[in-house]
Scaffold this motif. Structure first.
Motif, mmCIF file in Angstrom:
data_model
loop_
_atom_site.group_PDB
_atom_site.id
_atom_site.type_symbol
_atom_site.label_atom_id
_atom_site.label_comp_id
_atom_site.label_asym_id
_atom_site.label_seq_id
_atom_site.Cartn_x
_atom_site.Cartn_y
_atom_site.Cartn_z
ATOM 1 N N THR A 213 62.635 -35.325 -115.948
ATOM 2 C CA THR A 213 61.297 -34.965 -116.401
ATOM 3 C C THR A 213 60.387 -34.800 -115.184
ATOM 4 O O THR A 213 60.576 -35.475 -114.163
ATOM 5 C CB THR A 213 60.714 -36.060 -117.319
ATOM 6 N N PRO A 214 59.398 -33.911 -115.281
ATOM 7 C CA PRO A 214 58.462 -33.757 -114.157
ATOM 8 C C PRO A 214 57.768 -35.065 -113.787
ATOM 9 O O PRO A 214 57.502 -35.325 -112.616
ATOM 10 C CB PRO A 214 57.469 -32.723 -114.672
ATOM 11 N N SER A 215 57.490 -35.911 -114.788
ATOM 12 C CA SER A 215 56.797 -37.168 -114.501
ATOM 13 C C SER A 215 57.655 -38.111 -113.661
ATOM 14 O O SER A 215 57.131 -38.913 -112.882
ATOM 15 C CB SER A 215 56.393 -37.859 -115.812
ATOM 16 N N LEU A 216 58.991 -38.038 -113.788
ATOM 17 C CA LEU A 216 59.856 -38.883 -112.966
ATOM 18 C C LEU A 216 59.713 -38.494 -111.502
ATOM 19 O O LEU A 216 59.537 -39.354 -110.635
ATOM 20 C CB LEU A 216 61.316 -38.755 -113.410
ATOM 21 N N ARG A 217 59.774 -37.193 -111.237
ATOM 22 C CA ARG A 217 59.658 -36.727 -109.852
ATOM 23 C C ARG A 217 58.268 -37.007 -109.288
ATOM 24 O O ARG A 217 58.117 -37.336 -108.110
ATOM 25 C CB ARG A 217 59.985 -35.249 -109.769
ATOM 26 N N ASP A 218 57.249 -36.889 -110.137
ATOM 27 C CA ASP A 218 55.876 -37.052 -109.653
ATOM 28 C C ASP A 218 55.488 -38.508 -109.448
ATOM 29 O O ASP A 218 54.818 -38.847 -108.466
ATOM 30 C CB ASP A 218 54.899 -36.399 -110.637
ATOM 31 N N HIS A 219 55.911 -39.363 -110.393
ATOM 32 C CA HIS A 219 55.430 -40.746 -110.374
ATOM 33 C C HIS A 219 56.480 -41.762 -109.919
ATOM 34 O O HIS A 219 56.121 -42.871 -109.525
ATOM 35 C CB HIS A 219 54.910 -41.141 -111.760
ATOM 36 N N PHE A 220 57.750 -41.390 -109.973
ATOM 37 C CA PHE A 220 58.817 -42.300 -109.555
ATOM 38 C C PHE A 220 59.790 -41.558 -108.630
ATOM 39 O O PHE A 220 60.984 -41.418 -108.938
ATOM 40 C CB PHE A 220 59.563 -42.864 -110.772
ATOM 41 N N PRO A 221 59.305 -41.062 -107.507
ATOM 42 C CA PRO A 221 60.172 -40.253 -106.630
ATOM 43 C C PRO A 221 61.378 -41.016 -106.105
ATOM 44 O O PRO A 221 62.427 -40.407 -105.836
ATOM 45 C CB PRO A 221 59.232 -39.852 -105.491
ATOM 46 N N SER A 222 61.275 -42.344 -105.971
ATOM 47 C CA SER A 222 62.419 -43.107 -105.464
ATOM 48 C C SER A 222 63.602 -43.041 -106.429
ATOM 49 O O SER A 222 64.764 -43.041 -105.993
ATOM 50 C CB SER A 222 62.025 -44.567 -105.219
ATOM 51 N N ILE A 223 63.330 -42.959 -107.739
ATOM 52 C CA ILE A 223 64.418 -42.846 -108.716
ATOM 53 C C ILE A 223 65.045 -41.462 -108.624
ATOM 54 O O ILE A 223 66.274 -41.313 -108.669
ATOM 55 C CB ILE A 223 63.904 -43.126 -110.137
ATOM 56 N N SER A 224 64.217 -40.454 -108.456
ATOM 57 C CA SER A 224 64.733 -39.101 -108.283
ATOM 58 C C SER A 224 65.597 -39.010 -107.030
ATOM 59 O O SER A 224 66.660 -38.370 -107.023
ATOM 60 C CB SER A 224 63.558 -38.119 -108.205
ATOM 61 N N GLU A 225 65.153 -39.680 -105.955
ATOM 62 C CA GLU A 225 65.926 -39.672 -104.712
ATOM 63 C C GLU A 225 67.236 -40.431 -104.870
ATOM 64 O O GLU A 225 68.268 -40.031 -104.310
ATOM 65 C CB GLU A 225 65.081 -40.272 -103.580
ATOM 66 N N ALA A 257 68.789 -48.480 -113.985
ATOM 67 C CA ALA A 257 70.002 -47.863 -114.534
ATOM 68 C C ALA A 257 69.668 -46.865 -115.638
ATOM 69 O O ALA A 257 70.169 -45.733 -115.649
ATOM 70 C CB ALA A 257 70.942 -48.945 -115.063
ATOM 71 N N SER A 258 68.816 -47.256 -116.579
ATOM 72 C CA SER A 258 68.503 -46.357 -117.695
ATOM 73 C C SER A 258 67.643 -45.180 -117.246
ATOM 74 O O SER A 258 67.771 -44.075 -117.781
ATOM 75 C CB SER A 258 67.815 -47.126 -118.827
ATOM 76 N N ALA A 259 66.786 -45.373 -116.248
ATOM 77 C CA ALA A 259 65.984 -44.262 -115.738
ATOM 78 C C ALA A 259 66.866 -43.212 -115.070
ATOM 79 O O ALA A 259 66.650 -42.003 -115.240
ATOM 80 C CB ALA A 259 64.934 -44.774 -114.755
ATOM 81 N N VAL A 260 67.872 -43.656 -114.332
ATOM 82 C CA VAL A 260 68.816 -42.712 -113.711
ATOM 83 C C VAL A 260 69.610 -41.993 -114.789
ATOM 84 O O VAL A 260 69.807 -40.770 -114.727
ATOM 85 C CB VAL A 260 69.748 -43.464 -112.727
ATOM 86 N N VAL A 261 70.073 -42.729 -115.793
ATOM 87 C CA VAL A 261 70.859 -42.126 -116.880
ATOM 88 C C VAL A 261 70.037 -41.086 -117.638
ATOM 89 O O VAL A 261 70.511 -39.968 -117.906
ATOM 90 C CB VAL A 261 71.354 -43.221 -117.840
ATOM 91 N N LEU A 262 68.806 -41.407 -117.982
ATOM 92 C CA LEU A 262 67.992 -40.545 -118.843
ATOM 93 C C LEU A 262 67.196 -39.492 -118.084
ATOM 94 O O LEU A 262 66.687 -38.544 -118.688
ATOM 95 C CB LEU A 262 67.035 -41.404 -119.672
#
Length: 291
Positions: A213-225, A257-262
């Motif tokens: 989701t765009p919000s993951l990249r914008d607000h949680f960039p470490s999870i995206s990385e 774990a669930s943030a990476v999965v979803l």
């Protein structure tokens, strides 16, 4: 890694600073760990431990994203190698090296330890290595190999206590009591995992959303990385329109774990559920109430 037997560590804080030079000994073991921050190296390099043969780890922050980068090496003695890295390697901020009493280690021994540590770090895929090449394993006798495997097991058992988790590779064996298998579903994917003392383990064969989701990249960039890191390392592979976990993989928390999965922000305590539909939060609350 460790056989699960209890052990005691004796940590001597040599200069009175808990973040300074620390000498760590394990009960009933000939080895010793020496830990220090890079900034302190000029003051501590004259100690006799630095003149002994050993295997060492250098750790520092990644250039991009959260987490650490690591370099694994050996020295006979350790000091000349650390001198070179102090002058030429910029990334590391702390170091730990392992030595033994006089006559207990030789050049082939520490080359074997170095090769095994590199292999285990690459298999765990938790921390990127700064090592350019894979060190070759020396030819040693069966007796020496057995002795070094015991030495290595002691090192690997100590490192998590010292805050270094790069070698931990959790494998959930069939029949082991690891707690309830939990499921996370959403965005067209299903993953299974188990909450363990070492972290939340997503099981190999689980699926992961290809898109974020765009919000993951914008607000949680470490999870995206992190998603990009484990895709690059081969923990995730493309399988149709999804990613698939190629192995069991340990995350520091159920939510990570669930943030990476979803591929979106997630509360793992509510997104992971057992076969009855109870959330991890409800399971933990029930467990707490039973005492």
């Amino acid at each position: 890694m460790s056989n699960g037997a209890p052990f005691t560590l004796h940590i001597f804080v040599a200069n009175g600073d808990p973040d300074g030079l620390r000498l760590v000994e394990r009960s009933n073991w000939i080895g010793k760990a020496i830990m220090f921050p890079r900034a302190l190296y000029p003051q501590v390099r004259g100690r006799p431990e630095f003149q002994q043969i050993g295997v060492y780890l250098l750790l520092g922050p990644r250039e991009e994203g959260d987490g650490e980068t690591m370099y694994i090496g050996e020295g006979d003695p350790v000091r000349p190698r650390l001198e070179d890295h102090y002058a030429k390697k910029d990334f590391w901020t702390r170091a730990v090296f392992f030595i033994a009493g006089p006559g207990h280690l030789n050049k082939a021994d520490v080359q074997y330890l170095e090769a095994q540590l590199v292999n285990k770090a690459r298999a765990a895929k938790r921390t990127p290595l700064d090592n350019g090449n894979k060190p070759s394993e020396p030819t040693i006798s069966e007796r020496d190999r057995a002795a070094m495997d015991v030495f290595l097991d002691n090192i690997l058992g100590m490192l998590p206590v010292l805050g270094i988790h790069a070698f931990e590779q959790t494998s959930l064996k069939a029949g082991e009591s690891q707690g309830a298998v939990l499921t996370c579903q959403g965005r067209g994917v299903t993953a299974t995992g188990v909450d363990t003392p070492k972290g939340f383990v997503v099981q190999g064969g689980s699926f992961c959303s290809k898109d974020e989701t765009p919000s993951l990249r914008d607000h949680f960039p470490s999870i995206s990385e992190l998603r990009a890191d484990i895709l690059k390392s081969g923990v995730l592979v493309l399988d149709g329109d999804k990613f698939r976990f190629t192995q069991d993989y340990t995350f520091s928390s159920p939510s990570l774990a669930s943030a990476v999965v979803l591929g979106r922000s997630s509360n793992g305590r509510t997104d992971w559920k057992d076969a009855s539909g109870r959330t991890l939060k409800e399971i933990q609350e029930t467990q707490a109430a039973s005492y």
